[in-house]
Design a protein around this motif. Structure first.
Motif, short mmCIF file in Angstrom:
data_model
loop_
_atom_site.label_atom_id
_atom_site.label_comp_id
_atom_site.label_asym_id
_atom_site.label_seq_id
_atom_site.Cartn_x
_atom_site.Cartn_y
_atom_site.Cartn_z
N ALA A 85 0.83 -1.20 0.00
CA ALA A 85 0.00 0.00 0.00
C ALA A 85 0.86 1.26 0.00
O ALA A 85 0.58 2.22 -0.72
CB ALA A 85 -0.92 -0.01 1.22
N ILE A 86 1.93 1.27 0.79
CA ILE A 86 2.84 2.42 0.83
C ILE A 86 3.48 2.65 -0.53
O ILE A 86 3.56 3.78 -1.02
CB ILE A 86 3.91 2.22 1.91
N ALA A 87 3.92 1.56 -1.16
CA ALA A 87 4.55 1.69 -2.47
C ALA A 87 3.57 2.23 -3.51
O ALA A 87 3.93 3.10 -4.33
CB ALA A 87 5.10 0.33 -2.92
N LEU A 88 2.34 1.74 -3.49
CA LEU A 88 1.34 2.21 -4.45
C LEU A 88 1.01 3.68 -4.22
O LEU A 88 0.86 4.45 -5.19
CB LEU A 88 0.07 1.36 -4.33
N LEU A 89 0.90 4.08 -2.95
CA LEU A 89 0.59 5.48 -2.67
C LEU A 89 1.75 6.40 -3.06
O LEU A 89 1.54 7.48 -3.63
CB LEU A 89 0.27 5.64 -1.18
N LEU A 90 2.97 5.99 -2.75
CA LEU A 90 4.13 6.80 -3.12
C LEU A 90 4.25 6.90 -4.64
O LEU A 90 4.67 7.95 -5.16
CB LEU A 90 5.41 6.18 -2.54
N ASN A 91 3.90 5.85 -5.33
CA ASN A 91 4.00 5.85 -6.79
C ASN A 91 3.01 6.82 -7.43
O ASN A 91 3.23 7.27 -8.56
CB ASN A 91 3.75 4.43 -7.32
N GLU A 92 1.93 7.13 -6.71
CA GLU A 92 0.92 8.04 -7.24
C GLU A 92 1.27 9.50 -7.00
O GLU A 92 0.63 10.39 -7.56
CB GLU A 92 -0.44 7.73 -6.61
N ILE A 93 2.26 9.77 -6.13
CA ILE A 93 2.64 11.16 -5.84
C ILE A 93 3.46 11.71 -7.00
O ILE A 93 4.44 11.10 -7.44
CB ILE A 93 3.46 11.23 -4.53
N ARG A 94 3.08 12.87 -7.48
CA ARG A 94 3.74 13.46 -8.64
C ARG A 94 4.73 14.56 -8.26
O ARG A 94 5.63 14.88 -9.04
CB ARG A 94 2.68 14.02 -9.60
N LEU A 95 4.57 15.17 -7.09
CA LEU A 95 5.51 16.19 -6.64
C LEU A 95 6.78 15.51 -6.12
O LEU A 95 6.75 14.82 -5.11
CB LEU A 95 4.89 17.06 -5.54
N VAL A 96 7.88 15.69 -6.81
CA VAL A 96 9.11 14.95 -6.51
C VAL A 96 9.60 15.22 -5.10
O VAL A 96 9.94 14.30 -4.36
CB VAL A 96 10.21 15.29 -7.55
N GLY A 169 10.20 -2.16 3.69
CA GLY A 169 9.77 -3.22 2.77
C GLY A 169 9.16 -2.69 1.49
O GLY A 169 9.14 -3.40 0.48
N SER A 170 8.69 -1.45 1.52
CA SER A 170 8.07 -0.89 0.32
C SER A 170 9.09 -0.53 -0.75
O SER A 170 8.71 -0.29 -1.91
CB SER A 170 7.26 0.36 0.69
N ILE A 171 10.37 -0.47 -0.40
CA ILE A 171 11.40 -0.04 -1.36
C ILE A 171 11.44 -0.97 -2.57
O ILE A 171 11.52 -0.53 -3.72
CB ILE A 171 12.78 0.02 -0.68
N ILE A 172 11.40 -2.28 -2.31
CA ILE A 172 11.47 -3.25 -3.42
C ILE A 172 10.26 -3.11 -4.33
O ILE A 172 10.38 -3.12 -5.57
CB ILE A 172 11.59 -4.68 -2.88
#
Length: 298
Positions: A85-96, A169-172
Motif C-alpha cells: 500500500a505504501i509503495a502504491l501510494l508513493l507511486n501516485e505522488i507526482r511532486l518529486v 519493505g516498500s522499497i522493493i
C-alpha cells in the motif's frame, strides 16, 4: 575460456560467500554432539539426536511452535499489505520533493534501534503510567492492563512490526513499479480507466511475481521468531507466554535457567528451525509452480 575476466571479477564474492556462509554450516554438527569447549567441535562426543530431546521432551514445544508460525504469518500478511500500500501510494505522488520527504519519513522507523522501540512500547502501554492509559483516563475510560492481557499482544506486535518495517519493505515494490512500461497506463487512460482500476487490473498483476518471491523468501524464516522485538517487550512476563512465546524466546529462557548442554541444545533447535524453513519453502514453491510456473522461486 569464454568470459574468463567476468568469472575472475566474481571470484572475490564467491570466496567471501564460501568462507562466511558455507564454512560456518559445519557448526551444525554441534546439534549432534555433546559439545565441550576444551575438546572442540571434532573432539566432542557424538550423541545423535539426543540434543533435540531438550526441546521436544518439554510440554510447551507444540504451543511455542504454533505461536511462532501464527505470529510470523501475521507479520508477513500485515507487512506485505502495508508495504504494498505504501509503495502504491508513493507511486501516485507526482511532486518529486514531497515524494522524497514522504518516503524518507516512512522509512525512518527502520533505522531506530530495536532497544529504543521496545522502550517506547513499554512507556506507551505500561500500567497506570503508560501514555495510552493516561489518554484513556482523560476521556473517562478505565485503564487497560496491557501486560496482563495476552490476547491483544499478537496484534500489538504486528502493529509494531509494521510501523518499523513496512516503509523499508516498500522499497522493493516501489523499485519494481518504476520499471513498468508507461504504455500500459496510457492505453488504460485512453479507455477511460481510473487510478484504482489501473492499480487493480495492471499494477497488481504485474507485481504478483515480486510478491510471490518475497513471500517465499519470508516463509523460509517462518520458524524463527523476531527475538529482539518479542523478548525486548515481553521479557519474562509469564502472563503473556500463551500468545507470545516463540521458539527463540522459549529456547533462550530455558537454556538460561538450566545447567544443560546449552551450546548443543541451542544448535539442535536452530537446526530444527532451518530444516523446517527449508521444507516450507520447497512445499510452497512446488505449490506455486503448479499454479503459476512463471512466479516460482526456482
Amino acid at each position: 575460456m569464454k568470459n574468463k575476466w567476468l568469472y575472475a571479477m566474481s571470484l572475490p564474492v564467491v570466496v567471501y560467500v564460501f568462507i562466511f556462509s558455507y564454512l560456518p554450516m559445519s557448526a551444525h554438527l554441534l546439534a549432534f554432539k555433546l559439545f565441550i569447549p576444551v575438546k572442540g567441535l571434532w573432539g566432542s562426543r557424538w550423541v545423535g539426536l539426543d540434543n533435540l530431546k531438550f526441546f521436544f521432551a518439554g510440554p510447551d514445544w507444540l504451543g511455542v511452535t504454533l505461536n511462532t508460525i501464527f505470529l510470523n504469518l501475521l507479520f508477513m500478511a500485515a507487512g506485505t499489505v502495508c508495504s504494498l500500500a505504501i509503495a502504491l501510494l508513493l507511486n501516485e505522488i507526482r511532486l518529486v520533493y514531497f515524494k522524497k520527504v514522504t518516503q524518507s519519513l516512512v522509512i525512518l522507523p527502520h533505522f531506530i534501534s530495536i532497544v529504543v522501540v521496545n522502550l517506547m512500547v513499554v512507556n506507551f502501554f505500561n500500567g497506570q503510567d503508560g501514555l495510552i492509559n493516561r489518554m484513556l483516563g482523560r476521556v473517562g475510560v478505565d485503564p487497560v492492563y496491557w501486560f496482563q492481557t495476552p490476547s491483544v499482544w499478537p496484534w500489538l506486535l504486528a502493529l509494531i512490526f509494521v510501523w518499523k518495517g513496512a516503509g523499508w519493505g516498500s522499497i522493493i515494490y516501489l523499485a519494481t513499479l518504476t520499471g513498468f512500461s508507461e504504455e500500459y497506463y496510457e492505453s488504460a487512460r485512453i479507455d477511460g480507466a481510473r487510478s484504482w482500476q489501473m492499480i487493480r487490473h495492471i499494477t497488481l498483476p504485474l507485481l504478483r511475481p515480486t510478491i510471490i518471491v518475497l513471500t517465499l523468501l519470508a516463509l523460509g524464516r517462518i520458524f524463527y521468531g523476531d527475538f529482539g522485538l518479542i523478548y525486548g517487550i515481553i521479557g519474562d512476563n509469564s502472563l503473556l507466554y500463551h500468545s507470545t512465546d516463540v521458539i527463540d524466546t522459549y529456547t533462550y529462557r530455558s537454556l538460561r535457567s538450566t545447567n544443560m548442554n546449552s551450546y548443543s541444545n541451542a544448535a539442535a533447535v536452530g537446526l530444527f528451525q532451518s530444516v523446517m524453513g527449508l521444507v516450507t519453502i520447497l512445499f510452497f514453491n512446488w505449490a506455486v509452480r503448479r499454479v503459476d510456473n512463471d512466479s516460482k522461486l526456482f
